[in-house]
Design a protein around this motif. Structure first.
Motif, short mmCIF file in Angstrom:
data_model
loop_
_atom_site.label_atom_id
_atom_site.label_comp_id
_atom_site.label_asym_id
_atom_site.label_seq_id
_atom_site.Cartn_x
_atom_site.Cartn_y
_atom_site.Cartn_z
N ASP A 1 -9.16 -3.56 5.47
CA ASP A 1 -9.35 -2.99 6.45
C ASP A 1 -8.17 -3.06 7.77
OD1 ASP A 1 -11.08 -1.38 7.76
OD2 ASP A 1 -12.03 -2.74 8.83
N ARG A 2 -6.90 -3.18 7.08
CA ARG A 2 -5.87 -3.09 7.84
C ARG A 2 -5.31 -1.68 8.14
NH1 ARG A 2 -3.67 -8.15 8.97
NH2 ARG A 2 -4.53 -9.88 7.88
N ILE A 3 -4.74 -1.66 9.27
CA ILE A 3 -4.10 -0.35 9.69
C ILE A 3 -2.52 -0.53 9.87
CG2 ILE A 3 -3.88 1.67 11.35
CD1 ILE A 3 -6.81 1.45 11.69
N TYR A 4 -1.55 0.22 9.40
CA TYR A 4 -0.24 0.00 9.60
C TYR A 4 0.43 1.30 10.00
CZ TYR A 4 -1.04 -3.68 6.10
OH TYR A 4 -1.59 -4.70 5.49
N ASP A 5 1.50 0.87 10.84
CA ASP A 5 2.40 2.07 11.25
C ASP A 5 3.09 2.75 10.17
OD1 ASP A 5 4.71 3.30 12.35
OD2 ASP A 5 4.27 2.50 14.05
N ILE A 6 3.19 3.92 10.12
CA ILE A 6 3.84 4.77 9.03
C ILE A 6 5.12 4.49 8.80
CG2 ILE A 6 4.64 6.74 10.48
CD1 ILE A 6 3.14 7.44 7.26
N ALA A 7 6.14 3.96 9.76
CA ALA A 7 7.23 3.57 9.70
C ALA A 7 7.37 2.53 8.59
CB ALA A 7 7.95 3.36 10.82
N ASP A 8 6.42 1.59 8.51
CA ASP A 8 6.44 0.48 7.47
C ASP A 8 6.39 0.98 6.29
OD1 ASP A 8 6.38 -1.12 10.29
OD2 ASP A 8 4.10 -1.63 9.58
N TYR A 9 6.11 2.15 5.79
CA TYR A 9 6.05 2.54 4.24
C TYR A 9 6.96 3.68 3.99
CZ TYR A 9 2.25 -0.88 4.18
OH TYR A 9 1.49 -1.98 4.01
N VAL A 10 7.42 4.21 4.95
CA VAL A 10 8.56 5.39 4.73
C VAL A 10 9.24 5.13 3.29
CG1 VAL A 10 10.20 6.73 5.29
CG2 VAL A 10 8.47 6.55 6.94
N ALA A 11 9.88 4.04 3.32
CA ALA A 11 10.69 3.73 2.18
C ALA A 11 9.96 3.56 0.95
CB ALA A 11 11.27 2.35 2.37
N GLU A 12 8.62 3.43 0.71
CA GLU A 12 7.80 3.55 -0.11
C GLU A 12 7.11 4.70 -0.41
OE1 GLU A 12 5.58 -0.37 -0.48
OE2 GLU A 12 6.80 -0.77 1.29
N MET A 13 7.54 6.01 0.16
CA MET A 13 6.78 7.04 0.09
C MET A 13 6.56 7.67 -1.24
SD MET A 13 7.40 10.82 2.15
CE MET A 13 7.44 9.73 3.70
N ASP A 14 5.08 7.85 -1.70
CA ASP A 14 5.14 8.67 -3.01
C ASP A 14 4.56 10.05 -2.84
OD1 ASP A 14 2.27 8.65 -1.88
OD2 ASP A 14 1.54 7.69 -3.48
N ASP A 15 4.57 10.83 -3.95
CA ASP A 15 4.43 12.36 -3.80
C ASP A 15 3.27 12.76 -2.78
OD1 ASP A 15 6.44 12.67 -5.64
OD2 ASP A 15 5.27 12.99 -7.24
N ALA A 16 1.96 11.75 -3.06
CA ALA A 16 0.89 12.33 -2.06
C ALA A 16 0.96 12.01 -0.65
CB ALA A 16 -0.20 11.32 -2.42
N MET A 17 1.94 11.18 -0.48
CA MET A 17 2.02 10.87 1.06
C MET A 17 3.30 11.79 1.56
SD MET A 17 3.70 6.99 2.22
CE MET A 17 4.30 6.92 3.82
#
Length: 70
Positions: free
Chosen positions: A42-58
């Protein structure tokens, strides 16, 4: 026709792992922002924290998001 070629859903399941618990994250949008959410811990993260890990769905999801929400 605006919207016919773009994904307008409010959320999408990704294969990107949560940095806290390792569960797969959902990318979600509100009226004003886009964020990553872990339904497991139940955590919420800023999108910037995961841009480097972007997959096709994202990537598909982000194609349908207005620039002022990023």
């Amino acid at each position: 026709m605006w919207g016919t070629t773009f994904n307008r859903s409010r959320s999408e399941q990704t294969t990107v792992p949560c940095h806290e618990c390792g569960a797969q994250l959902k990318i979600q949008r509100s009226c004003h922002e886009v964020f990553m959410r872990c339904e497991s811990c139940d955590r919420i993260y800023d999108i910037a924290d995961y841009v480097a890990e972007m997959d096709d769905a994202m990537e598909r999801f982000m194609e349908g998001v207005y620039c002022d929400r990023v």
